[in-house]
Design a protein around this motif. Structure first.
Motif, mmCIF file in Angstrom:
data_model
loop_
_atom_site.group_PDB
_atom_site.id
_atom_site.type_symbol
_atom_site.label_atom_id
_atom_site.label_comp_id
_atom_site.label_asym_id
_atom_site.label_seq_id
_atom_site.Cartn_x
_atom_site.Cartn_y
_atom_site.Cartn_z
ATOM 1 N N GLY A 38 2.752 6.164 12.745
ATOM 2 C CA GLY A 38 1.541 6.361 11.968
ATOM 3 C C GLY A 38 0.426 6.872 12.836
ATOM 4 O O GLY A 38 0.585 7.108 14.029
ATOM 5 N N PRO A 39 -0.724 7.059 12.258
ATOM 6 C CA PRO A 39 -1.867 7.579 13.010
ATOM 7 C C PRO A 39 -2.312 6.610 14.085
ATOM 8 O O PRO A 39 -2.104 5.404 13.991
ATOM 9 N N ALA A 40 -2.921 7.173 15.134
ATOM 10 C CA ALA A 40 -3.378 6.333 16.241
ATOM 11 C C ALA A 40 -4.404 5.324 15.758
ATOM 12 O O ALA A 40 -5.239 5.604 14.901
ATOM 13 N N GLN A 41 -4.298 4.113 16.296
ATOM 14 C CA GLN A 41 -5.201 3.032 15.914
ATOM 15 C C GLN A 41 -5.947 2.532 17.153
ATOM 16 O O GLN A 41 -5.449 2.574 18.253
ATOM 17 N N ALA A 42 -7.140 2.021 16.909
ATOM 18 C CA ALA A 42 -7.892 1.409 17.996
ATOM 19 C C ALA A 42 -7.235 0.093 18.369
ATOM 20 O O ALA A 42 -6.823 -0.668 17.508
ATOM 21 N N ALA A 43 -7.156 -0.186 19.650
ATOM 22 C CA ALA A 43 -6.576 -1.444 20.117
ATOM 23 C C ALA A 43 -7.529 -2.596 19.777
ATOM 24 O O ALA A 43 -8.755 -2.416 19.766
ATOM 25 N N PRO A 44 -7.042 -3.784 19.499
ATOM 26 C CA PRO A 44 -5.628 -4.118 19.426
ATOM 27 C C PRO A 44 -5.025 -3.746 18.066
ATOM 28 O O PRO A 44 -5.725 -3.739 17.058
ATOM 29 N N ARG A 45 -3.732 -3.465 18.085
ATOM 30 C CA ARG A 45 -3.042 -3.167 16.839
ATOM 31 C C ARG A 45 -2.823 -4.458 16.056
ATOM 32 O O ARG A 45 -2.832 -5.549 16.610
ATOM 33 N N ARG A 46 -2.603 -4.322 14.774
ATOM 34 C CA ARG A 46 -2.369 -5.485 13.907
ATOM 35 C C ARG A 46 -0.926 -5.441 13.410
ATOM 36 O O ARG A 46 -0.493 -4.439 12.833
ATOM 37 N N ILE A 47 -0.229 -6.524 13.652
ATOM 38 C CA ILE A 47 1.199 -6.605 13.311
ATOM 39 C C ILE A 47 1.414 -7.820 12.423
ATOM 40 O O ILE A 47 0.932 -8.918 12.739
ATOM 41 N N ALA A 48 2.138 -7.635 11.314
ATOM 42 C CA ALA A 48 2.449 -8.733 10.407
ATOM 43 C C ALA A 48 3.956 -8.956 10.373
ATOM 44 O O ALA A 48 4.740 -8.001 10.254
ATOM 45 N N LEU A 49 4.357 -10.219 10.502
ATOM 46 C CA LEU A 49 5.757 -10.635 10.423
ATOM 47 C C LEU A 49 5.892 -11.524 9.197
ATOM 48 O O LEU A 49 5.226 -12.567 9.116
ATOM 49 N N VAL A 50 6.746 -11.148 8.256
ATOM 50 C CA VAL A 50 6.765 -11.776 6.941
ATOM 51 C C VAL A 50 8.143 -12.333 6.619
ATOM 52 O O VAL A 50 9.151 -11.612 6.724
ATOM 53 N N TRP A 51 8.188 -13.614 6.220
ATOM 54 C CA TRP A 51 9.420 -14.224 5.710
ATOM 55 C C TRP A 51 9.090 -15.101 4.508
ATOM 56 O O TRP A 51 7.926 -15.426 4.258
ATOM 57 N N GLU A 52 10.120 -15.522 3.776
ATOM 58 C CA GLU A 52 9.919 -16.402 2.622
ATOM 59 C C GLU A 52 9.343 -17.741 3.059
ATOM 60 O O GLU A 52 8.411 -18.267 2.455
ATOM 61 N N GLN A 53 9.948 -18.348 4.080
ATOM 62 C CA GLN A 53 9.482 -19.613 4.647
ATOM 63 C C GLN A 53 9.849 -19.616 6.120
ATOM 64 O O GLN A 53 10.903 -19.105 6.501
ATOM 65 N N PHE A 54 8.998 -20.190 6.946
ATOM 66 C CA PHE A 54 9.261 -20.206 8.378
ATOM 67 C C PHE A 54 10.203 -21.347 8.745
ATOM 68 O O PHE A 54 9.850 -22.527 8.656
ATOM 69 N N ALA A 55 11.406 -20.987 9.163
ATOM 70 C CA ALA A 55 12.313 -21.918 9.823
ATOM 71 C C ALA A 55 11.989 -21.897 11.314
ATOM 72 O O ALA A 55 11.235 -21.027 11.788
ATOM 73 N N PRO A 56 12.549 -22.815 12.106
ATOM 74 C CA PRO A 56 12.262 -22.801 13.541
ATOM 75 C C PRO A 56 12.539 -21.458 14.205
ATOM 76 O O PRO A 56 11.791 -21.034 15.101
ATOM 77 N N TYR A 57 13.605 -20.769 13.786
ATOM 78 C CA TYR A 57 13.917 -19.495 14.457
ATOM 79 C C TYR A 57 12.953 -18.383 14.053
ATOM 80 O O TYR A 57 12.746 -17.436 14.827
ATOM 81 N N HIS A 58 12.351 -18.466 12.857
ATOM 82 C CA HIS A 58 11.288 -17.505 12.528
ATOM 83 C C HIS A 58 10.070 -17.744 13.419
ATOM 84 O O HIS A 58 9.436 -16.792 13.895
ATOM 85 N N VAL A 59 9.754 -19.014 13.628
ATOM 86 C CA VAL A 59 8.651 -19.352 14.536
ATOM 87 C C VAL A 59 8.949 -18.829 15.940
ATOM 88 O O VAL A 59 8.060 -18.290 16.619
ATOM 89 N N ASP A 60 10.198 -18.978 16.396
ATOM 90 C CA ASP A 60 10.581 -18.455 17.713
ATOM 91 C C ASP A 60 10.248 -16.973 17.839
ATOM 92 O O ASP A 60 9.695 -16.523 18.856
#
Length: 395
Positions: free
Chosen positions: A4-26
């Protein structure tokens, strides 16, 4: 690769799951550690509970801004429209969005299109394989169409990569490293727990008591194994589920009920300690997209017997090296593998050492490698690790 187009730092990243299990938290924590100072990481879970999985609600996540969109409700009870609106409203403004949701669900694909129109690079996550079950042409055509909504995918192993290539996705947009967890967390949970003498260690199954896990087959194979050796090891069935009463009746009919210990559902620390005390993990699934319990076993140096259907065997199990791979649904072959595993201590210790060599491939740092390469391409050290992971997937 451009996302995508260049973004000003810091970049924003989203990690999405239905529910966080321990390995999603990892995985969230691994990404936040890796990108500290370069990106703002948001972890989004749709709900705080689930009837399908008995995970305890997760707490704060180090280095991550956590959002629970519908707290206090099981994921299965959230109406589709409410779920879609909550996700749509939570995710705008992110540069990279990783959707660990059902990628071929029309609502998830619509969400991906909406986010991409707003400038985000959107990736799905999957461990599906062509051989999971019988595929139907119309459903596969629809899936191929819906996958056009995503920029690319983060996948779990070579069979998953092959499957999504067959659905028309270019190799350059498919990344490895999805089904991972923190080896350090597992080892910390197991630290200080009892480690029985070699002769007293049991075989272990750890998971849900549901048809796809092949537990009726396991009991049959275990009975054959008991008849083939002078001093059979015990069997621990750790977990719970709708098949428990059937399994208990089968064990009694086979005459092995006195050799089996049933633990009920176990939390993360109890599970790690059972593994630390076991002789070998057995996962004879007739359907298994991946099997994160194999990551856990390898992280703790536990030799493992798996069916060919288990996706994790492609990356984490080398037949005869740190475990055995048996044909799916073959009771005699499974019993033979258990008998072969129950050999001299020196052979078992060598298999434990071999687990240490392979644990790197299942660690959540591999997921962080992929996210870093997507968000901040061009780092030769990261690219070298990803190539090592791809080479491991090739066997």
């Amino acid at each position: 690769m451009s996302t995508g187009p260049a973004q000003a730092a810091p970049r924003r990243i989203a990690l999405v799951w239905e529910q966080f299990a321990p390995y999603h938290v990892d995985r969230c924590e691994a990404v936040a550690r890796r990108l500290r100072g370069r990106a703002l990481v948001t972890g989004v879970e749709v709900a705080s509970g689930s009837r399908r999985y008995a995970w305890a609600p997760s707490g704060p996540i180090d280095g991550v801004t956590k959002q629970t969109l519908v707290p206090g409700v099981d994921a299965e009870d959230i109406p589709r429209r409410r779920r879609h609106r909550a996700l749509r409203d939570a995710l705008p403004g992110h540069d990279v969005v990783i959707l660990g949701l059902a990628s071929s669900d029309p609502g998830t694909a619509l969400l991906a299109w909406q986010l991409r129109r707003r400038g985000a690079a959107v990736f799905f996550c999957s461990d599906s394989k062509a051989d999971d079950y019988r595929r139907h042409g119309a459903a596969e055509w629809l899936k191929r169409t819906l996958l056009r909504a995503y920029y690319g995918g983060i996948l779990a192993g070579p069979r998953s990569h092959a499957y999504y290539r067959s659905l028309g996705l270019p190799a350059k947009r498919l990344w490895p490293g999805y089904d991972t967890l923190s080896n350090a967390r597992l080892r910390h949970l197991a630290a200080g727990s009892e480690e029985p003498d070699f002769e007293r260690r049991p075989f272990l199954f750890l998971g849900r008591f549901v048809p796809k896990k092949g537990l009726h087959l396991l009991l049959d194979a275990y009975t054959r194994y008991c008849a083939s050796v002078p001093r059979p090891r015990g069997l621990v069935l750790a977990g719970a589920g709708p098949l428990q009463a059937e399994l208990e009746a089968q064990a009694k009919d086979l005459g092995v009920e006195q050799r089996i210990r049933w633990t009920g559902f176990l939390g993360p620390q109890e599970s790690a300690r059972e593994m630390n005390a076991a002789f070998a993990l057995v996962l004879p699934s007739v359907e298994e997209q991946w099997g994160l319990v194999v990551n856990e076993a390898v992280a703790l140096g536990l030799p493992t017997i798996v069916s060919m259907q288990v996706g994790a065997r492609d990356l984490l199990i080398r037949d005869g090296h740190n475990g055995f791979v048996v044909p799916t649904g073959a009771s005699h072959a499974l019993a033979d593998a258990m008998t072969r595993m129950d050999g001299p201590a020196a052979k078992w210790l060598a298999m434990r050492d071999a687990c240490a060599e392979l644990a790197w491939f299942g660690d959540s740092e591999r997921f962080a490698d992929t996210i870093e390469a997507i968000a901040f391409p061009g780092n030769p050290e990261v690219e070298a690790r990803i190539e090592r992971l791809r080479a491991g997937e090739a066997g």
